[in-house]
Design an enzyme around this catalytic site. Sequence first.
Site, mmCIF file in Angstrom:
data_model
loop_
_atom_site.group_PDB
_atom_site.id
_atom_site.type_symbol
_atom_site.label_atom_id
_atom_site.label_comp_id
_atom_site.label_asym_id
_atom_site.label_seq_id
_atom_site.Cartn_x
_atom_site.Cartn_y
_atom_site.Cartn_z
ATOM 1 N N GLY A 48 41.479 33.392 37.327
ATOM 2 C CA GLY A 48 41.288 34.742 37.865
ATOM 3 C C GLY A 48 40.047 35.352 37.232
ATOM 4 O O GLY A 48 39.920 36.572 37.084
ATOM 5 N N GLY A 107 37.543 38.335 38.670
ATOM 6 C CA GLY A 107 38.003 39.698 38.905
ATOM 7 C C GLY A 107 37.443 40.706 37.919
ATOM 8 O O GLY A 107 36.537 40.395 37.129
ATOM 9 N N GLN A 108 38.023 41.908 37.955
ATOM 10 C CA GLN A 108 37.493 43.011 37.125
ATOM 11 C C GLN A 108 37.561 42.672 35.638
ATOM 12 O O GLN A 108 36.585 42.849 34.903
ATOM 13 C CB GLN A 108 38.290 44.299 37.407
ATOM 14 C CG GLN A 108 37.647 45.520 36.773
ATOM 15 C CD GLN A 108 38.575 46.730 36.719
ATOM 16 O OE1 GLN A 108 39.765 46.657 37.030
ATOM 17 N NE2 GLN A 108 38.020 47.867 36.321
ATOM 18 N N ASP A 162 38.728 30.401 39.465
ATOM 19 C CA ASP A 162 39.155 31.430 40.413
ATOM 20 C C ASP A 162 39.340 30.751 41.771
ATOM 21 O O ASP A 162 38.792 29.681 42.021
ATOM 22 C CB ASP A 162 38.099 32.549 40.516
ATOM 23 C CG ASP A 162 38.679 33.864 41.030
ATOM 24 O OD1 ASP A 162 38.857 34.798 40.209
ATOM 25 O OD2 ASP A 162 38.979 33.956 42.248
ATOM 26 N N ASP A 171 43.272 27.230 42.784
ATOM 27 C CA ASP A 171 44.324 28.122 43.279
ATOM 28 C C ASP A 171 45.515 27.979 42.328
ATOM 29 O O ASP A 171 46.102 26.895 42.243
ATOM 30 C CB ASP A 171 44.707 27.714 44.710
ATOM 31 C CG ASP A 171 45.776 28.635 45.293
ATOM 32 O OD1 ASP A 171 46.343 29.461 44.549
ATOM 33 O OD2 ASP A 171 46.038 28.522 46.505
ATOM 34 N N TYR A 223 54.890 45.196 42.073
ATOM 35 C CA TYR A 223 53.975 44.808 40.987
ATOM 36 C C TYR A 223 54.648 45.027 39.629
ATOM 37 O O TYR A 223 54.665 44.138 38.768
ATOM 38 C CB TYR A 223 52.716 45.657 41.117
ATOM 39 C CG TYR A 223 51.681 45.478 40.032
ATOM 40 C CD1 TYR A 223 50.984 44.295 39.883
ATOM 41 C CD2 TYR A 223 51.368 46.540 39.175
ATOM 42 C CE1 TYR A 223 50.009 44.151 38.896
ATOM 43 C CE2 TYR A 223 50.392 46.410 38.199
ATOM 44 C CZ TYR A 223 49.725 45.207 38.053
ATOM 45 O OH TYR A 223 48.764 45.078 37.082
ATOM 46 N N LYS A 274 55.771 42.327 36.757
ATOM 47 C CA LYS A 274 55.275 42.365 35.373
ATOM 48 C C LYS A 274 56.436 42.442 34.385
ATOM 49 O O LYS A 274 56.408 41.821 33.326
ATOM 50 C CB LYS A 274 54.325 43.559 35.177
ATOM 51 C CG LYS A 274 52.987 43.413 35.903
ATOM 52 C CD LYS A 274 52.162 42.273 35.353
ATOM 53 C CE LYS A 274 50.813 42.154 36.021
ATOM 54 N NZ LYS A 274 50.055 40.958 35.615
HETATM 55 P P1 NAD Z 1 41.355 41.527 40.026
HETATM 56 O O1 NAD Z 1 42.086 41.692 41.318
HETATM 57 O O2 NAD Z 1 40.080 42.237 39.824
HETATM 58 O O3 NAD Z 1 41.078 39.984 39.750
HETATM 59 C C1 NAD Z 1 42.035 38.987 40.010
HETATM 60 C C2 NAD Z 1 41.279 37.689 40.236
HETATM 61 O O4 NAD Z 1 42.240 36.687 40.508
HETATM 62 C C3 NAD Z 1 40.341 37.751 41.440
HETATM 63 O O5 NAD Z 1 39.057 37.289 41.104
HETATM 64 C C4 NAD Z 1 40.993 36.832 42.458
HETATM 65 O O6 NAD Z 1 40.072 36.120 43.290
HETATM 66 C C5 NAD Z 1 41.754 35.872 41.554
HETATM 67 N N1 NAD Z 1 42.865 35.227 42.265
HETATM 68 C C6 NAD Z 1 43.670 35.782 43.199
HETATM 69 N N2 NAD Z 1 44.526 34.852 43.658
HETATM 70 C C7 NAD Z 1 44.261 33.710 42.979
HETATM 71 C C8 NAD Z 1 44.817 32.414 43.013
HETATM 72 N N3 NAD Z 1 45.798 32.100 43.875
HETATM 73 N N4 NAD Z 1 44.324 31.483 42.175
HETATM 74 C C9 NAD Z 1 43.302 31.787 41.321
HETATM 75 N N5 NAD Z 1 42.711 32.994 41.270
HETATM 76 C C10 NAD Z 1 43.202 33.951 42.082
HETATM 77 O O7 NAD Z 1 42.387 41.878 38.876
HETATM 78 P P2 NAD Z 1 42.068 42.409 37.395
HETATM 79 O O8 NAD Z 1 41.981 43.872 37.454
HETATM 80 O O9 NAD Z 1 40.988 41.619 36.808
HETATM 81 O O10 NAD Z 1 43.469 42.070 36.700
HETATM 82 C C11 NAD Z 1 43.697 40.861 36.019
HETATM 83 C C12 NAD Z 1 45.102 40.892 35.466
HETATM 84 O O11 NAD Z 1 45.260 42.033 34.605
HETATM 85 C C13 NAD Z 1 46.211 41.009 36.513
HETATM 86 O O12 NAD Z 1 47.320 40.268 36.098
HETATM 87 C C14 NAD Z 1 46.552 42.475 36.501
HETATM 88 O O13 NAD Z 1 47.872 42.701 36.897
HETATM 89 C C15 NAD Z 1 46.356 42.825 35.046
HETATM 90 N N6 NAD Z 1 46.095 44.261 34.839
HETATM 91 C C16 NAD Z 1 44.944 44.825 35.302
HETATM 92 C C17 NAD Z 1 44.720 46.194 35.093
HETATM 93 C C18 NAD Z 1 43.470 46.873 35.574
HETATM 94 O O14 NAD Z 1 43.370 48.112 35.490
HETATM 95 N N7 NAD Z 1 42.460 46.142 36.060
HETATM 96 C C19 NAD Z 1 45.699 46.955 34.456
HETATM 97 C C20 NAD Z 1 46.882 46.348 34.043
HETATM 98 C C21 NAD Z 1 47.056 44.980 34.224
HETATM 99 N N1 SER Z 2 45.325 49.194 37.100
HETATM 100 C C1 SER Z 2 46.547 48.582 37.501
HETATM 101 C C2 SER Z 2 46.969 49.055 38.836
HETATM 102 O O1 SER Z 2 46.704 50.195 39.141
HETATM 103 C C3 SER Z 2 47.629 48.883 36.488
HETATM 104 O O2 SER Z 2 48.288 47.716 36.239
HETATM 105 O O3 SER Z 2 47.586 48.316 39.550
#
Ligand code: NAD
Ligand code: SER
Length: 318
Positions: free
Chosen positions: A8, A11-12, A34, A52, A142, A146
């Site tokens: 992943g 992603g962000q 990814d 994947d 979601y 979690k």
């Molecule tokens: P994001 O959506 O920006 O990135 C997720 C990445 O996973 C993407 O690049 C996507 O292409 C990839 N992905 C999706 N399906 C996939 C698959 N089947 N196989 C491989 N890759 C795959 O999410 P994020 O914000 O970077 O979050 C990452 C993790 O952190 C997640 O588990 C999210 O729940 C957790 N999280 C994020 C935040 C936040 O504010 N960004 C807050 C709390 C928790």
């Molecule tokens: N930033 C995340 C969301 O809003 C929190 O897990 O889904």
Amino acid sequence: MSKILVIGAGGQIGTELVLALRKLKGNQAVIAADVKDTCPSLLAEGPYVKMDILDRELVRGYIINNAITEVYLLAALLSATAEKNPDFAWKLNMEGLFTILDLAKEGHLSKIFWPSSIAVFGPTTPMDNTPQHTIMEPSTVYGISKQAGERWCEYYFNKFSVDVRSIRYPGLISYKSLPGGGTTDYAVDIFYKAKAREKFTCFLKEDTALPMMFMDDAINATIQLMEAPSENVKIRSAYNLGGISFTPKTISAAIKKVMPDFEIVYQPDFRQAIADSWPNSIDDSYAEKDWGWKHQFDLDAMVKVMLENVNVELVAAK
Ligand code: NAD
Ligand code: SER
């Protein structure tokens, strides 16, 4: 020597985590993975593999054949996107976790990072300075995924000595890549509109307080937790992590201090109910006590960095 796989990575969080881990461990020691066909340009200096996480045999084969020692599993659907496709969100958010936990149980991995979220809390949770151990009745798919993930992580640690570590991230704010469909995304989107000199329509009400954090703090916390001696990591579900708590009104006021013409209007949608079920602020004293956590960025410092660095072309290119 550790060999790290970040799943992943496009992603962000993944983009910035891979950059930070490569700085620490070297480019070749950190493999970005990814489901996306191509590697994000920011990660081009190290290895990238299209993967994947739902393809269990492919993931198992890759990790075993390449002698991966640590996995950061970030692939998931976030809160808002998950509500639109609950069946798939449950599948993606849970199946990938079991694939990685099982590999560690079998001795193929020495350490795992898997992120949890403030979404594990729900409407019956105490909302202010939410404690580490408290009522958790999440009302989103979601949040349910979690919370279940946290329980399974702790179970694998207790039963099979799997060294799994986790943080309940608050809403994360960053400029290197765009957010992926969460309820806290407004606090990133707002900067792109401000920078483009456009009015921002906020999908939450002006007085909705949520726990938030600048990405540099989140990355530092993640690496600090993963580098901590195992005996210091006393919580194996997930640690509360606090940063800044603010409302759309407060963040827009902070932006107006720098850009007095900035305008915000409010048009709450389905994400309001999600935000209303989450805490206003977080007590992270266990993270502080166990592995020395302290956040650096306050609201004004974060606003300054964001306004200096957001690139409106990222949105145009999406
Ligand atoms: P994001 O959506 O920006 O990135 C997720 C990445 O996973 C993407 O690049 C996507 O292409 C990839 N992905 C999706 N399906 C996939 C698959 N089947 N196989 C491989 N890759 C795959 O999410 P994020 O914000 O970077 O979050 C990452 C993790 O952190 C997640 O588990 C999210 O729940 C957790 N999280 C994020 C935040 C936040 O504010 N960004 C807050 C709390 C928790
Ligand atoms: N930033 C995340 C969301 O809003 C929190 O897990 O889904």
